[in-house]
Design a protein around this motif. Structure first.
Motif, PDB file in Angstrom:
ATOM      1  N   THR A  26      26.123  72.941  63.458  1.00  0.00           N
ATOM      2  CA  THR A  26      26.888  72.307  64.533  1.00  0.00           C
ATOM      3  C   THR A  26      26.907  73.234  65.743  1.00  0.00           C
ATOM      4  OG1 THR A  26      28.310  71.349  62.832  1.00  0.00           O
ATOM      5  CG2 THR A  26      29.134  71.245  65.081  1.00  0.00           C
ATOM      6  N   ILE A  30      27.269  71.508  72.762  1.00  0.00           N
ATOM      7  CA  ILE A  30      26.111  71.156  73.591  1.00  0.00           C
ATOM      8  C   ILE A  30      26.500  70.867  75.035  1.00  0.00           C
ATOM      9  CG2 ILE A  30      24.712  70.366  71.632  1.00  0.00           C
ATOM     10  CD1 ILE A  30      25.321  67.465  72.709  1.00  0.00           C
ATOM     11  N   THR A  37      31.656  69.018  74.248  1.00  0.00           N
ATOM     12  CA  THR A  37      30.988  68.106  73.332  1.00  0.00           C
ATOM     13  C   THR A  37      30.293  68.946  72.275  1.00  0.00           C
ATOM     14  OG1 THR A  37      30.632  66.439  75.028  1.00  0.00           O
ATOM     15  CG2 THR A  37      29.217  66.321  73.085  1.00  0.00           C
ATOM     16  N   ALA A  54      27.896  68.715  68.616  1.00  0.00           N
ATOM     17  CA  ALA A  54      26.989  67.797  67.927  1.00  0.00           C
ATOM     18  C   ALA A  54      26.381  68.500  66.731  1.00  0.00           C
ATOM     19  CB  ALA A  54      25.883  67.328  68.871  1.00  0.00           C
ATOM     20  N   PRO A  60      19.761  68.800  68.817  1.00  0.00           N
ATOM     21  CA  PRO A  60      20.949  67.980  68.582  1.00  0.00           C
ATOM     22  C   PRO A  60      20.563  66.643  67.947  1.00  0.00           C
ATOM     23  CG  PRO A  60      20.814  68.681  70.895  1.00  0.00           C
ATOM     24  CD  PRO A  60      19.542  69.109  70.237  1.00  0.00           C
ATOM     25  N   GLU A 109      27.541  63.250  68.472  1.00  0.00           N
ATOM     26  CA  GLU A 109      28.368  63.947  69.456  1.00  0.00           C
ATOM     27  C   GLU A 109      29.845  63.627  69.259  1.00  0.00           C
ATOM     28  OE1 GLU A 109      25.929  61.843  70.219  1.00  0.00           O
ATOM     29  OE2 GLU A 109      24.339  62.998  71.212  1.00  0.00           O
ATOM     30  N   ARG A 110      30.664  64.630  69.516  1.00  0.00           N
ATOM     31  CA  ARG A 110      32.111  64.490  69.395  1.00  0.00           C
ATOM     32  C   ARG A 110      32.750  65.320  70.499  1.00  0.00           C
ATOM     33  NH1 ARG A 110      35.505  66.525  65.350  1.00  0.00           N
ATOM     34  NH2 ARG A 110      33.937  68.134  64.931  1.00  0.00           N
ATOM     35  N   ARG A 111      33.850  64.829  71.060  1.00  0.00           N
ATOM     36  CA  ARG A 111      34.508  65.584  72.122  1.00  0.00           C
ATOM     37  C   ARG A 111      35.745  66.276  71.568  1.00  0.00           C
ATOM     38  NH1 ARG A 111      34.027  64.457  78.121  1.00  0.00           N
ATOM     39  NH2 ARG A 111      35.966  65.286  78.949  1.00  0.00           N
ATOM     40  N   TRP A 151      19.359  70.349  74.370  1.00  0.00           N
ATOM     41  CA  TRP A 151      20.684  70.037  74.917  1.00  0.00           C
ATOM     42  C   TRP A 151      20.787  70.378  76.409  1.00  0.00           C
ATOM     43  CZ3 TRP A 151      21.876  73.831  70.650  1.00  0.00           C
ATOM     44  CH2 TRP A 151      22.026  75.149  71.123  1.00  0.00           C
TER      45      TRP A 151
END
Ligand SMILES: Cc1cc2nc3c(=O)[nH]c(=O)nc-3n(C[C@H](O)[C@H](O)[C@H](O)COP(=O)(O)OP(=O)(O)OC[C@H]3O[C@@H](n4cnc5c(N)ncnc54)[C@H](O)[C@@H]3O)c2cc1C
Ligand code: FES
Lengths: 481, 103
Positions: free
Chosen positions: A232, A235, A247, A249, A257, A262-264, A387
């Motif tokens: 993980t 990015i 973010t 990923a 990636p 993707e996650r914030r 990225w």
């Protein structure tokens, strides 16, 4: 100007330099040990300054007793070596400015040692990502240095990310400095980590106290319910004038990636480290040969390719403080031996006994194997370029973007690193490419289908920023007196 | 007290138990900023909760990045001398610091 001629001059008072100076002194050499910092310890044993002594410094440290035993030595502090002047027949002459960092009235000193030990350590390599130039994005080492030497937490909701075991002590220090840590994210997946760390377990026995150190950090994470995620990466960082979110990923094994993962995350600081780069300016100007990783090449006695010049610690390859200590002892003994015996008898003795015990040699070998695992487990993989956006800043000083590099390569058709740097300005700013040099080189390598002159980013004539006035004063001390 | 950004840990809460220190005051862009002896200029600024103090040619804010004197992101003017790395320069009581930030 008067030139000082100690038997052995040691540059850098981190683990390697401290061990080298101590060993050389014990062997009877007259030693000068100096460091640009205000105190001994280097990066590893960075601590609160003498004006603010702590009762329980070891809370933040490993091997503190070792440091206590080594730190009593005479040390010239606030001493910046800015030039190594090369000679054909003897070790280089080193030019030093002593006084407050970046001052304009420092005292010049000049050393022509009989033997020189370079122990200048390493600095971090942080790969660029969109938003990495926002305030609140730090190198992991910055967070560590501020925690240890200032008791400052870089934020209250901090994400630690990148690659390598170094992320763990950084998270632990942040916790002990009052920060909240939202996670520790390692770019490499479990399968790569497992393969590198579980192979030939017997070899790890001699370095098992390191496993203990790492286990301590892992306990810190568990106790505080901090997630450690592998495969993980951060990015992107978001915010207008400071970072407010990132973010993250999942990465594939080559660090590309994985789309859709993707996650914030909301954060007020992010600390990123992807590895270390040996600090070789002085070694390069002294003429020492480097290996493919940009580290100074040494033999089993710490000798570089230049007679009378020795190197120890992370300048010779990234392997942690224990390897730095082991290499320091050997280089210190060898340098003392060379400086205090006549030239004829040293060359006759060749690489033979310079007073190093078999146990000291074993310590170096065991820690070297540990270092090899580090690279196998955590070394940078090429997919990270995935990225980058065209507008992602690559060179922070000159604000050159990934798109500028691509366009520069396409427009000129050049395959020369030097000419591409001149046309794009990448790596030519005030940090002299220390932060982005390797990244620029790697990206241009891909855009050009292969550079014709790789590796030039390592050569810098001056090891530090010096003011014109100080330069003039250093050359004509009588006029400034 | 703000709940975001950098902060110095108070000695009472600190597990390393730092000894007593002397307070110092820097004049930063004309305003007094307090710190303690032995801190770097960057340490005093961050300890006061300040994250940025320089603007790049393209107008982007900067503060500390590498923390060890390598990146030159943290440059300030100290007592009229420009281009001093705030993360490397020991703060001295009464130092006048001029940042590159628009005021
Ligand atoms: C910011 C940072 C933080 C780190 N923190 C940790 C940690 O907490 N735990 C961990 O396991 N590893 C840490 N490391 C990794 C660390 O580099 C090694 O483990 C260890 O410190 C290496 O020892 P060394 O003696 O080779 O070099 P260092 O400890 O880096 O010492 C080199 C010394 O040389 C001096 N120097 C360099 N150039 C000059 C010059 N031109 N003139 C005068 N002096 C000079 C420097 O001021 C420095 O004190 C950190 C690395 C960095 C970059
Ligand atoms: S923060 Fe990088 S030089 Fe000061």
């Amino acid at each position: 100007m008067s030139v000082e001629t100690p038997d052995v001059l040691v540059v850098g008072a981190g683990p390697a330099g401290l061990a080298a100076a101590d060993a050389a002194r014990r062997a009877g050499a007259q030693v000068v040990l100096l460091d640009a910092a205000g105190d001994a310890g280097g990066q590893y044993w960075r601590h609160l300054p003498a004006e603010r002594p702590a009762a329980d410094e070891r809370v933040l440290h490993h091997g503190w007793d070792k440091f206590t035993a080594l730190r009593g030595q005479e040390l010239l502090t606030d001493a910046q070596v800015w030039l190594a002047e090369r000679h054909d027949d003897r070790p280089p002459t080193l030019h030093v400015l002593v006084g407050p960092a970046d001052g304009n009235e420092r005292t010049p000193r000049t050393f022509a040692p009989k033997a020189l030990v370079l122990a200048t350590g390493a600095y971090e390599r942080t790969l660029p990502f969109p938003g990495w130039d926002l305030p609140g994005v730090f190198t992991a080492g910055a967070a560590q240095a501020l925690a240890k030497a200032e008791r400052i937490a870089v934020g209250r909701r901090v994400l630690v990310a990148g690659a390598g075991p170094f992320l763990l002590p950084v998270a632990s220090s942040l916790l002990r400095t009052g920060a909240g840590v939202v996670g520790v994210f390692e770019a490499n997946g479990w399968s790569r980590l497992r393969k590198a760390w579980t192979a030939r377990p017997a070899e790890l026995l001699s370095t098992r106290h390191k496993a203990g150190e790492l286990a301590g950090y892992v306990r810190d994470l568990a106790r505080n319910r901090i997630p450690y995620r592998t495969g993980t990466a951060v990015i992107a960082a978001h915010g207008t004038d400071r970072v407010t979110a990132v973010t993250v990923a999942r990465l594939d094994p080559e660090w590309a990636p994985v789309p859709g993962t993707e996650r914030r995350l909301d954060v007020d600081a992010v600390c990123v480290s992807h590895g270390f780069v040996p600090r070789t300016e002085l070694a390069v100007s002294a003429g020492c040969g480097l290996d493919a990783y940009g580290a100074v090449v040494t033999d089993e006695n710490g000798r570089t390719s230049v007679p009378g010049v020795y190197a120890a610690g992370e300048i010779t390859g990234i392997g942690g403080a224990d390897l730095a200590l082991a290499e320091g002892v050997i280089a210190g003994l060898a340098a003392a031996n060379a400086a205090t015996t006549s030239a004829a008898s040293t060359s006759a003795a060749g690489t033979a006994n310079v007073g190093v015990t078999e146990e000291q040699r074993r310590a170096r070998r065991d820690n070297q194997r540990f270092a090899d695992r580090l690279e196998r487990a955590h070394g940078i993989r090429p997919g990270w370029a995935g990225w980058l956006g065209d507008d992602t800043v690559v060179c922070r000083c000159e604000e050159v973007t990934a798109g500028d590099l691509k366009a520069g390569a396409a427009a000129t058709g050049s395959r020369g690193l030097r000419s591409l740097k001149l046309s794009t300005r990448a790596g030519l700013g005030v940090c002299q490419g220390r932060v982005c040099g390797r990244t620029v080189e790697e990206l241009l390598h891909r855009h050009t289908g292969g550079l014709l002159d790789p590796g030039r980013t390592a050569s810098r004539p001056l090891a530090a920023f010096v003011r014109m006035g100080e330069l003039a004063a250093a050359n004509h001390p009588e006029e400034s007196a | 007290m703000t709940t975001t950004g950098p902060a110095r840990l108070g000695p009472d809460a600190d597990p390393v138990r730092p000894g007593p220190t002397s307070p110092i005051t820097l004049i930063v862009d004309g305003e007094p900023v307090r710190g303690v002896e032995g801190q770097t200029v960057a340490g005093v600024l961050l300890g006061a909760g300040r994250l940025t103090w320089r603007t790049t040619r393209h107008g982007r804010p900067r503060g500390v990045f590498c923390g060890i004197g390598v990146c030159h992101d943290c440059l300030v003017t100290v007592n009229d001398l420009a281009d001093v790395r705030a993360c490397q320069r020991r703060a001295v009581d009464g130092d006048t610091i001029t940042t590159g930030e628009p005021q």
